[in-house]
Design a protein around this motif. Structure first.
Motif, mmCIF file in Angstrom:
data_model
loop_
_atom_site.group_PDB
_atom_site.id
_atom_site.type_symbol
_atom_site.label_atom_id
_atom_site.label_comp_id
_atom_site.label_asym_id
_atom_site.label_seq_id
_atom_site.Cartn_x
_atom_site.Cartn_y
_atom_site.Cartn_z
ATOM 1 N N ALA A 133 0.847 -1.197 0.000
ATOM 2 C CA ALA A 133 0.000 0.000 0.000
ATOM 3 C C ALA A 133 0.881 1.245 0.000
ATOM 4 C CB ALA A 133 -0.914 0.009 1.207
ATOM 5 N N VAL A 134 0.332 2.321 -0.551
ATOM 6 C CA VAL A 134 0.994 3.628 -0.520
ATOM 7 C C VAL A 134 -0.027 4.677 -0.098
ATOM 8 C CG1 VAL A 134 2.788 3.115 -2.222
ATOM 9 C CG2 VAL A 134 0.590 3.996 -2.998
ATOM 10 N N LEU A 135 0.485 5.715 0.518
ATOM 11 C CA LEU A 135 -0.391 6.813 0.906
ATOM 12 C C LEU A 135 -0.519 7.814 -0.228
ATOM 13 C CD1 LEU A 135 0.704 7.494 4.586
ATOM 14 C CD2 LEU A 135 -1.438 6.523 3.783
ATOM 15 N N VAL A 136 -1.673 8.443 -0.304
ATOM 16 C CA VAL A 136 -1.900 9.528 -1.250
ATOM 17 C C VAL A 136 -1.883 10.802 -0.417
ATOM 18 C CG1 VAL A 136 -3.441 10.502 -2.976
ATOM 19 C CG2 VAL A 136 -3.276 8.011 -2.720
ATOM 20 N N LYS A 189 -0.444 16.053 3.858
ATOM 21 C CA LYS A 189 -1.363 15.309 4.713
ATOM 22 C C LYS A 189 -1.904 14.103 3.955
ATOM 23 C CE LYS A 189 -2.844 19.025 7.661
ATOM 24 N NZ LYS A 189 -2.634 20.354 7.370
ATOM 25 N N PRO A 190 -2.094 12.979 4.651
ATOM 26 C CA PRO A 190 -2.663 11.808 3.979
ATOM 27 C C PRO A 190 -4.155 12.007 3.699
ATOM 28 C CG PRO A 190 -2.298 11.345 6.303
ATOM 29 C CD PRO A 190 -1.764 12.716 6.049
ATOM 30 N N ILE A 191 -4.509 11.931 2.419
ATOM 31 C CA ILE A 191 -5.928 12.071 2.050
ATOM 32 C C ILE A 191 -6.519 10.737 1.635
ATOM 33 C CG2 ILE A 191 -5.711 14.494 1.388
ATOM 34 C CD1 ILE A 191 -5.859 13.418 -1.590
ATOM 35 N N MET A 212 -8.635 5.124 -4.539
ATOM 36 C CA MET A 212 -8.067 5.015 -3.192
ATOM 37 C C MET A 212 -9.174 4.924 -2.146
ATOM 38 S SD MET A 212 -6.906 8.905 -2.408
ATOM 39 C CE MET A 212 -8.159 10.167 -2.057
ATOM 40 N N THR A 213 -8.808 4.472 -0.973
ATOM 41 C CA THR A 213 -9.690 4.542 0.180
ATOM 42 C C THR A 213 -9.463 5.928 0.785
ATOM 43 O OG1 THR A 213 -9.498 2.169 0.561
ATOM 44 C CG2 THR A 213 -10.258 3.519 2.413
ATOM 45 N N PRO A 214 -10.483 6.785 0.732
ATOM 46 C CA PRO A 214 -10.277 8.169 1.195
ATOM 47 C C PRO A 214 -10.282 8.281 2.717
ATOM 48 C CG PRO A 214 -12.541 7.880 0.469
ATOM 49 C CD PRO A 214 -11.827 6.578 0.199
ATOM 50 N N ASP A 215 -9.762 9.400 3.190
ATOM 51 C CA ASP A 215 -9.772 9.733 4.617
ATOM 52 C C ASP A 215 -9.317 8.575 5.498
ATOM 53 O OD1 ASP A 215 -10.874 12.282 3.981
ATOM 54 O OD2 ASP A 215 -12.846 11.359 3.852
ATOM 55 N N PRO A 216 -8.060 8.163 5.361
ATOM 56 C CA PRO A 216 -7.603 7.015 6.151
ATOM 57 C C PRO A 216 -7.644 7.308 7.651
ATOM 58 C CG PRO A 216 -5.739 8.130 5.132
ATOM 59 C CD PRO A 216 -6.983 8.765 4.582
ATOM 60 N N VAL A 217 -7.992 6.290 8.413
ATOM 61 C CA VAL A 217 -7.937 6.399 9.867
ATOM 62 C C VAL A 217 -6.467 6.495 10.238
ATOM 63 C CG1 VAL A 217 -8.384 5.193 12.032
ATOM 64 C CG2 VAL A 217 -10.069 5.108 10.182
#
Length: 143
Positions: free
Chosen positions: A38-41, A46-48, A76-81
Motif C-alpha cells: 500500500a501507498v499513501l496519497v 497530509k494523507p488524504i 483510493m480509500t479516502p480519509d484514512p484512519v
C-alpha cells in the motif's frame, strides 16, 4: 504496553507516498519497487487516502479500467484512519480488526510521521507476550 512510537523506532518511519494527481500505474510501480502492499496519497503534506493492492484488484482489474489512465484518487480509500505515536498497539489492533484495515498512517501535530502495518502490530504483540512469558517462567523457577 508498547506504543506506535516504539514500533516506528524499531522499523523506521519511511513512508512511500504519491501526490493526488498520480496514476494508478505509478502507484503500482512504486509498490513493486519498494515491495510494499500500500501507498499513501498525500495532498499538502497530509494523507488524504491510501491505495492498496486490494483497491487495484477490485476497482481497476475487475472493472476493466486502465491503470495508466486512472488517477489514484479515483480508487483510493479516502480519509484514512490515522493514529498518534502515543497510541498503544492493542488499540491499533482493535481498530485494524474492527475496520478491516491493514495499514494505519501515524500523524503527530497534523504531520505524517510514519505508517504501521498489521504485520508490525502482530510482531510487536507476539514479542511483548514472549517477553512476559519469559519473565513469568523466571519468577516461577526462581532464576
Amino acid at each position: 504496553m508498547k506504543t506506535v512510537a516504539q514500533i516506528l523506532a524499531d522499523k523506521g518511519s519511511q513512508v512511500w507516498s504519491l501526490d493526488a494527481g498520480a496514476t494508478v500505474y505509478e502507484a503500482l510501480e512504486l509498490m513493486a519497487e519498494k515491495n510494499v502492499g500500500a501507498v499513501l496519497v498525500i495532498e499538502d503534506e497530509k494523507p488524504i487516502g491510501i491505495l492498496s493492492e486490494r483497491d487495484y484488484a477490485r476497482k481497476v482489474v475487475l472493472r476493466e479500467r486502465v491503470s495508466r489512465d486512472t488517477v489514484v484518487t479515483e480508487i483510493m480509500t479516502p480519509d484514512p484512519v490515522c493514529v498518534a505515536p502515543d497510541q498503544d498497539i492493542e488499540a491499533c489492533m482493535a481498530i485494524m480488526t474492527a475496520k478491516r484495515f491493514r495499514h494505519l498512517p501515524v500523524v503527530e501535530e497534523g504531520r505524517l510521521i510514519g505508517i504501521i502495518s498489521i504485520g508490525d502490530v502482530v510482531k510487536s504483540i507476539i514479542s511483548e507476550r514472549e517477553y512476559l512469558i519469559q519473565q513469568l517462567e523466571s519468577y516461577i523457577t526462581g532464576q
